[in-house]
Motif scaffolding. Structure first.
Motif, mmCIF file in Angstrom:
data_model
loop_
_atom_site.group_PDB
_atom_site.id
_atom_site.type_symbol
_atom_site.label_atom_id
_atom_site.label_comp_id
_atom_site.label_asym_id
_atom_site.label_seq_id
_atom_site.Cartn_x
_atom_site.Cartn_y
_atom_site.Cartn_z
ATOM 1 N N UNK A 52 22.025 -48.166 -33.840
ATOM 2 C CA UNK A 52 21.319 -47.703 -35.089
ATOM 3 C C UNK A 52 20.754 -49.179 -35.995
ATOM 4 N N UNK A 53 21.030 -50.309 -34.998
ATOM 5 C CA UNK A 53 20.667 -51.668 -35.526
ATOM 6 C C UNK A 53 21.375 -52.227 -36.735
ATOM 7 N N UNK B 101 20.953 -50.589 -45.709
ATOM 8 C CA UNK B 101 19.940 -51.172 -44.929
ATOM 9 C C UNK B 101 18.603 -51.348 -45.567
ATOM 10 N N UNK B 102 18.114 -50.359 -46.452
ATOM 11 C CA UNK B 102 16.951 -50.437 -47.026
ATOM 12 C C UNK B 102 16.889 -51.773 -47.863
ATOM 13 N N UNK B 103 17.923 -52.190 -48.481
ATOM 14 C CA UNK B 103 18.033 -53.445 -49.411
ATOM 15 C C UNK B 103 18.193 -54.693 -48.392
ATOM 16 N N UNK B 104 18.511 -54.669 -47.372
ATOM 17 C CA UNK B 104 19.000 -55.980 -46.691
ATOM 18 C C UNK B 104 19.637 -55.639 -45.451
ATOM 19 N N UNK B 105 20.149 -56.735 -44.729
ATOM 20 C CA UNK B 105 20.756 -56.959 -43.384
ATOM 21 C C UNK B 105 22.160 -56.412 -43.777
ATOM 22 N N UNK C 277 31.187 -47.783 -31.674
ATOM 23 C CA UNK C 277 30.737 -49.053 -31.953
ATOM 24 C C UNK C 277 29.381 -49.312 -31.351
ATOM 25 N N UNK C 278 29.255 -48.894 -29.918
ATOM 26 C CA UNK C 278 27.798 -48.718 -29.495
ATOM 27 C C UNK C 278 26.687 -47.837 -30.378
ATOM 28 N N UNK D 45 28.542 -43.034 -37.144
ATOM 29 C CA UNK D 45 27.860 -42.336 -36.034
ATOM 30 C C UNK D 45 28.724 -41.762 -34.982
ATOM 31 N N UNK D 46 29.702 -41.374 -35.546
ATOM 32 C CA UNK D 46 30.966 -40.577 -34.831
ATOM 33 C C UNK D 46 30.917 -39.245 -35.347
ATOM 34 N N UNK D 47 32.042 -38.577 -35.062
ATOM 35 C CA UNK D 47 32.080 -37.202 -35.312
ATOM 36 C C UNK D 47 31.684 -36.944 -36.853
#
Length: 132
Positions: free
Chosen positions: A60-61, A34-38, A54-55, A16-18
């Motif tokens: 984005x959970x 993420x669709x498949x798990x944690x 990092x934030x 989620x950066x540049x």
């Protein structure tokens, strides 16, 4: 009902950066996993991700761990020979992680159900030929 799989994602670019090619691919893989798990993301890069990156990942959970930095390795004649003749020589990019970081990542990998490594250079830097 079975619990969600614990997925460890090792990547060098902040998803989620540049927005450039590597970061976009990293984001698409992270969102697919993420669709498949944690998913826990471990940055394994040449420089630390910014606090903003990092934030953004946390927003984005995703769980995100402290960065593991790849360090440049001095090239020696023996290393040059090995990288050209050995199919199992891992230091192909002249970068490695320190022993403490390597042990931490391998411990996280042992506790994960799935480990996704975004690029062979990361596996090589971790000096691990066979992943459990």
């Amino acid at each position: 009902m079975a619990s969600e799989p614990n997925i460890l994602y090792l990547c060098s670019h902040c998803p989620y950066g540049e927005p450039f090619g590597g970061a976009i691919r990293t984001r698409l893989v992270a969102e697919g996993l993420r669709i498949a798990g944690r998913v826990t993301i471990v940055p394994i890069s040449w420089s630390p991700w910014s606090d903003a990156c990092m934030d953004a990942v946390r927003a984005e959970r995703f769980a995100v761990r402290d960065a593991v930095l790849q360090r440049p390795q001095q090239r020696r004649l023996s290393a040059t020979l090995l990288r050209n003749i050995s199919g199992k020589y891992l230091n192909t990019d002249d970068r490695m992680v320190d022993a403490t970081d390597r042990a931490t990542v391998l411990d996280l990998a042992r506790r994960a159900d799935v480990v996704w490594i975004h690029g062979v250079a990361i596996a090589n830097a971790l000096n691990t030929w066979r992943w459990e």
